[in-house]
Write a protein that holds these residues in place. Structure first.
Motif, PDB file in Angstrom:
ATOM      1  N   PHE A  48       3.207   9.555  17.508  1.00  0.00           N
ATOM      2  CA  PHE A  48       3.372   8.799  16.290  1.00  0.00           C
ATOM      3  C   PHE A  48       4.707   9.104  15.641  1.00  0.00           C
ATOM      4  N   ARG A  55      11.602   3.740  15.299  1.00  0.00           N
ATOM      5  CA  ARG A  55      11.656   2.471  14.561  1.00  0.00           C
ATOM      6  C   ARG A  55      12.215   2.667  13.158  1.00  0.00           C
ATOM      7  N   LEU A  57      10.752   4.230  10.663  1.00  0.00           N
ATOM      8  CA  LEU A  57       9.714   3.977   9.662  1.00  0.00           C
ATOM      9  C   LEU A  57       9.802   5.022   8.562  1.00  0.00           C
ATOM     10  N   PHE A 351      -9.463  -5.633   1.973  1.00  0.00           N
ATOM     11  CA  PHE A 351      -8.881  -5.756   3.307  1.00  0.00           C
ATOM     12  C   PHE A 351      -7.824  -6.856   3.350  1.00  0.00           C
ATOM     13  N   LYS A 355      -4.050  -6.330   4.484  1.00  0.00           N
ATOM     14  CA  LYS A 355      -3.523  -6.969   5.689  1.00  0.00           C
ATOM     15  C   LYS A 355      -2.125  -7.521   5.450  1.00  0.00           C
ATOM     16  N   ILE A 358       0.115  -4.578   5.615  1.00  0.00           N
ATOM     17  CA  ILE A 358       0.269  -4.035   6.965  1.00  0.00           C
ATOM     18  C   ILE A 358       1.342  -4.815   7.716  1.00  0.00           C
ATOM     19  N   ASN A 359       1.405  -6.112   7.448  1.00  0.00           N
ATOM     20  CA  ASN A 359       2.401  -6.920   8.142  1.00  0.00           C
ATOM     21  C   ASN A 359       3.801  -6.729   7.572  1.00  0.00           C
ATOM     22  N   ALA A 364       2.412  -0.074   7.388  1.00  0.00           N
ATOM     23  CA  ALA A 364       1.156  -0.275   8.099  1.00  0.00           C
ATOM     24  C   ALA A 364       0.255   0.954   8.070  1.00  0.00           C
ATOM     25  N   VAL A 365       0.793   2.083   8.524  1.00  0.00           N
ATOM     26  CA  VAL A 365      -0.068   3.243   8.726  1.00  0.00           C
ATOM     27  C   VAL A 365      -0.618   3.756   7.398  1.00  0.00           C
ATOM     28  N   PHE A 368      -3.110   1.393   6.020  1.00  0.00           N
ATOM     29  CA  PHE A 368      -4.300   1.423   6.851  1.00  0.00           C
ATOM     30  C   PHE A 368      -5.171   2.621   6.495  1.00  0.00           C
ATOM     31  N   PHE A 369      -4.527   3.771   6.314  1.00  0.00           N
ATOM     32  CA  PHE A 369      -5.327   4.949   5.968  1.00  0.00           C
ATOM     33  C   PHE A 369      -5.918   4.832   4.569  1.00  0.00           C
ATOM     34  N   VAL A 371      -6.996   2.041   3.271  1.00  0.00           N
ATOM     35  CA  VAL A 371      -8.186   1.192   3.435  1.00  0.00           C
ATOM     36  C   VAL A 371      -9.342   2.012   4.002  1.00  0.00           C
ATOM     37  N   MET A 372      -9.039   2.762   5.080  1.00  0.00           N
ATOM     38  CA  MET A 372     -10.086   3.588   5.692  1.00  0.00           C
ATOM     39  C   MET A 372     -10.672   4.531   4.658  1.00  0.00           C
TER      40      MET A 372
ATOM     41  N   VAL B 299     -16.561   2.553   8.184  1.00  0.00           N
ATOM     42  CA  VAL B 299     -15.604   1.478   7.891  1.00  0.00           C
ATOM     43  C   VAL B 299     -16.052   0.190   8.580  1.00  0.00           C
ATOM     44  N   THR B 303     -11.577  -3.372  10.340  1.00  0.00           N
ATOM     45  CA  THR B 303     -10.539  -2.338  10.273  1.00  0.00           C
ATOM     46  C   THR B 303     -10.353  -1.674  11.631  1.00  0.00           C
ATOM     47  N   PHE B 306      -8.454  -3.980  13.814  1.00  0.00           N
ATOM     48  CA  PHE B 306      -7.070  -4.006  13.369  1.00  0.00           C
ATOM     49  C   PHE B 306      -6.345  -2.755  13.809  1.00  0.00           C
ATOM     50  N   ILE B 311      -2.270  -0.687  14.885  1.00  0.00           N
ATOM     51  CA  ILE B 311      -1.886   0.698  14.628  1.00  0.00           C
ATOM     52  C   ILE B 311      -1.818   1.506  15.923  1.00  0.00           C
ATOM     53  N   LEU B 314       1.333   2.591  17.742  1.00  0.00           N
ATOM     54  CA  LEU B 314       2.190   3.586  17.106  1.00  0.00           C
ATOM     55  C   LEU B 314       1.824   4.992  17.548  1.00  0.00           C
ATOM     56  N   PHE B 315       0.568   5.148  18.014  1.00  0.00           N
ATOM     57  CA  PHE B 315       0.126   6.478  18.393  1.00  0.00           C
ATOM     58  C   PHE B 315       0.169   6.676  19.898  1.00  0.00           C
ATOM     59  N   MET B 316       0.744   5.728  20.596  1.00  0.00           N
ATOM     60  CA  MET B 316       0.793   5.789  22.050  1.00  0.00           C
ATOM     61  C   MET B 316       2.235   5.969  22.473  1.00  0.00           C
TER      62      MET B 316
END
Lengths: 398, 460
Positions: A48, A55, A57, A351, A355, A358-359, A364-365, A368-369, A371-372, B299, B303, B306, B311, B314-316
């Motif tokens: 990551f 990139r 980021l 969400f 979204k 995220i775009n 994004a990350v 995303f976290f 939201v989770m 969740v 999600t 998505f 996501i 990015l972790f690969m």
């Protein structure tokens, strides 16, 4: 036979070989599994950070203060694109909670009605409830939402040819306009009296019933608390000047309605879809709960002379609730999580807001976290409540 | 004292009038309710019939059978899907003949599905006579497979191997064109995996090498020899066998069934492993599994989808590129696995400790105890819950729309958007799709109920 027996001199104590010693194997497994799991996590994190560096980021949370730069349709709180992204996220959370909150109440009511209908001795009613449940449980929620949104709520006539339902309620392409009670100035007394009445009625109910249970005296706990609930608000109504509540009726003015309560087509479709879908599951929960009470319980209660109302409220219900509540709460959680489908019929909830972000590059990350974490918080709170409840009813258990 | 012989006679079965009085008019309230509902039902049914006969326009449904079935899959390559379905058809027939019971429901439904599509009474330039004939042939293949499966010579292990081979072949037919050498390498690789799995399985069952394993090893050796032989014909070895079909052109029922079947087959073992991990005595494994299960269950599926579609990359490592459809499948699988794990855990807790102690005392090792004593009982107890989870997974395949994959519902939406005339006909499309899902889910839950009776769940 123990090694200290008289024959022990003949049987030399044999060492267990390492590869068959369970403790050694356990320790090896511990180490290997720790290596595999921790190694996997580290591998992911390294990947990551490499990707992020490659990139360019930015991994900070500074963007939460930056302007969101996107509009939110039908924000419940005042919102415009210049407000910060953090605030936009909050609006999304509030919209999710709003749908979930209203949906949970309505789904419970409808679910109990259908569940009871399923237990009815009336064959026709029983089969209608069965059909309702089978239809909703075997069709994906998203298909149902599409069915409610595209052909129904999104195809309503223009404002001029609105469908009028009694109320009056107007259905048009602008949404649902409901007649809604609004508080007038001076209604404070009424509100206070209602709150006061509820609290007092609850206290009276609990105290009087406790005395009833303890001493066996007739204390009229139901009648007294109902009387409090009726008399106090009535008094409040008259004290606050006679008309503390005004019915706000929508009126067609020009090309649009003014007044009343507006529900957007998206919100209405989402709510109706979620409620009817979840109600089918709740109905099954209610039915199973009531059927879990043994027939013998009912017969025993009848034989000691309880009336059929007493049988229901004192024998069936308390025992059924124990079975009903845990799956019911998990249905509430399902409804909340399912509300994330709102995005696909154009209702921007948590969400939906996320979204968009995220775009946007570089967020994004983090988003995303967020939201989770939000959804996880909701489900953790729910399971906490559930655990507390379970512990309480286990204490009561025979 | 006279004893009445009348009392001993069973009561007469109630006549229809008695039935009506007992079930519809047994109290004043129920009578009113019945009358009210008869009216409601009458007007609803009349309205629905009026709508179907006079208003509904099924053009967006009947005009595009292939779009609904396979999406944008190249029309000149359709024989690949046809061949795969025929393979599946004959295998379902074979399994029905060999194992009977539950499979019958699926085989018969599959046959009915082919028959319905083949005999669809609509004019369509896609459903030509040869296509209809091929579809009807599938019905025949199911029956043929059934008769074949009833033969004494055909054993369960034969059918199982046939399934494994068919999955291989179908993958090779449907997937992008690999060269002959790559094809062989893939086949050898999977044959080796099967052999290893089989040896482990045999080791647990304390059996020797039997004929099945011999066949598998023979196949692997032949394939290996073929690949070595091919090395001397580089031209032949490197020509792609079939044209590449990108998964972006897949759609419709093909994707729905692919995701559902793939998700079910993959999520089940992962779910069992997660459940065992959660009950493991190794703290790292336990914490990892518990966290995974609880986070995934906390969740919404969107999600997770998505995460896998956006996501994950990015972790690969940057060179790892996973196909879009596969990423969706991974998301569905892990999501479903977490729920399956909780169901299986419930079953594991239901197995009494005495069973484990008894198994230990007859000298089984811990792998044997788990696979021969605990798991079979645990899984048997939770079959209804697991099938319920599979139905949920099947319904959840609709959510992949959100990552831009056109499964059945997505195809429906894009057909509506393709023609301004169809905007008014959305109800027809979505009702059709709802019916497809309803029938499929209903077959699944019907099969589940059958399985419960066969296995006697709830009898102990």
């Amino acid at each position: 036979m123990t090694s200290k027996g008289p024959l022990s001199i003949f049987t030399r104590r044999r060492e267990i070989p390492l590869w068959r010693d369970e403790r050694v194997l356990q320790a090896i497994a511990q180490v290997i599994s720790a290596f595999v799991v921790i190694g996997f996590i580290i591998w992911i994190i390294i990947n990551f950070f490499e990707a992020a560096r490659g990139r360019g980021l930015n991994l900070g949370f500074g963007f939460l203060q930056e302007p969101a730069e996107f509009p939110i349709s039908d924000p419940i709180l005042p919102f415009d694109p210049s407000r910060s992204f953090g605030y936009a996220f909050l609006v999304g959370v509030v919209k999710t909670l709003l749908v979930a909150g209203i949906g949970v109440v309505l789904a419970t009511v409808l679910g109990i009605i259908v569940g009871l209908a399923r237990l009815s001795t009336n064959w026709l009613l029983n089969k209608i409830a069965l059909a309702y449940i089978e239809i909703h449980r075997n069709i994906p929620l998203l298909v149902l939402l599409f069915l409610w949104y595209f052909p129904v709520f999104n195809s309503l006539p223009p404002v001029k040819d609105s469908i009028v339902w009694p109320g009056p309620t107007y259905l048009s392409e602008r949404g649902l306009y409901l007649t809604w009670p609004r508080l007038e100035p001076g209604s404070g007394i009424l509100v206070i009296s209602i709150i006061f009445a509820i609290v007092l009625a609850l206290i009276a109910f609990i105290l009087l019933r406790r005395r009833r249970v303890a001493t066996g005296q007739q204390t009229y706990h139901v009648v007294i608390s109902l009387a409090i609930l009726l008399i106090l608000p009535t008094a409040g109504w008259f004290l606050s000047g006679g008309s503390p509540i005004r019915m706000d009726t929508p009126v067609l003015e020009g090309f649009n309605f003014t007044g009343g309560m507006r529900l957007t087509p998206e919100f209405a479709a989402l709510l109706v879809g979620l409620v009817t879908y979840t109600a089918a599951f709740i109905a099954e929960v209610v039915r199973a709960g009531i059927q879990s009470v043994h027939v013998g319980q009912v017969e025993a209660a009848k034989s000691v002379g309880l009336s059929s109302f007493q049988v229901t409220s004192l024998v069936i219900f308390p025992q059924a609730l124990r079975v009903i509540i845990p799956p019911l709460i998990s249905q509430y959680l399902n409804l909340t999580k399912n509300s994330s489908l709102a995005l696909l019929i154009g209702y921007q909830d948590l969400f939906g807001v996320a979204k968009i972000a995220i775009n946007q590059a570089g967020r994004a990350v983090q988003v995303f976290f967020m939201v989770m974490a939000t959804y996880l918080t909701m489900s953790l709170i729910t399971s906490l409540v559930l655990n507390i409840y379970n512990r309480r009813i286990q204490l009561v258990e025979r | 004292m006279s004893i009445s012989t009348e009392a001993a006679r069973p009561p007469e079965p109630p006549g229809p009038l008695t039935w009506v009085r007992r079930n519809l008019f047994n109290s004043l309230f129920n009578s009113l309710l019945t009358i009210l509902m008869v009216f409601v039902i009458f007007y609803t049914v009349r309205g629905v019939i009026y709508w179907i006969v006079n208003v509904a326009d099924w053009r967006p449904v009947v005009n595009f059978p292939f779009l609904y079935l396979v999406g944008q899959y190249p029309r000149d390559q359709l024989w690949r899907i046809g061949l795969s379905t025929s393979l599946i058809a004959i295998l379902f027939g074979l399994s029905w003949g060999t194992w009977g019971g539950l499979i019958r429901t699926f085989a018969v439904s599959l046959g009915a599905f082919f028959a319905v599509v083949a005999l669809l009474p609509v004019q369509s330039n896609e459903l030509t006579i040869p296509v209809r004939g091929a579809l009807l042939a599938n019905v025949l293949l199911i029956f043929l497979g059934f008769r074949l499966g009833r033969l004494q010579a055909v054993k369960g292990s034969f059918t199982a191997i046939a399934w494994l081979l068919a999955i291989e072949v179908i993958t090779l037919i449907l997937l992008p064109g690999l060269s002959l050498r790559e094809t062989l390498t893939l086949l050898i690789g999977s044959a080796l995996v099967f052999i290893i799995v089989y040896i482990i399985y045999q080791a647990i069952r304390v059996g020797g090498i039997n004929s099945t394993l011999r066949i598998l090893i023979l196949i692997a050796v032949i394939l290996l020899a073929a690949e070595i032989a091919l090395a001397s014909f580089p031209n032949l070895a490197n020509t792609p066998l079939l044209q590449k079909v990108a998964t972006t052109s897949w759609g419709g029922l093909l994707v729905t069934f692919f995701l559902a079947a793939g998700g079910i087959v993959l999520s089940f073992p992962i779910g069992v492993v997660l459940a065992l991990g959660r009950r493991s005595s190794l703290p790292v494994v336990k914490v990892f599994c518990t966290t995974f299960i609880e986070v995934v269950r906390g969740v919404p599926l969107v999600t997770i989808l998505f995460m896998f579609s956006v996501i994950l990359q990015l972790f690969m490592p940057p060179e790892a590129r996973i196909d879009r459809l596969l990423r969706a499948l991974m998301g569905m699988t892990f999501f479903s696995a977490a729920y399956t794990a909780e169901n299986v855990r419930g079953g594991l807790q239901a197995v009494s400790q005495g069973q484990v102690e008894a198994a230990k005392s007859v000298g089984l090792n811990s792998v044997q105890i788990m696979s021969l004593i605990v798991l079979p009982q645990a899984l048997r107890a939770v079959i209804p819950a697991i099938v319920g989870q599979f139905i949920a997974l099947f319904k959840d395949t609709t959510l992949v729309i959100i990552v831009g994959i056109n499964e059945l519902l997505g195809i429906g939406k894009s057909i509506i958007n393709s023609d301004p005339e169809f905007i008014q006909l959305q109800a027809e499309v979505f009702i059709f799709i709802a019916m497809v899902f309803w029938i499929s889910s209903y077959i699944l839950s019907y099969a589940s109920r059958q399985l419960e009776t066969t296995l006697g769940v709830g009898e102990r």
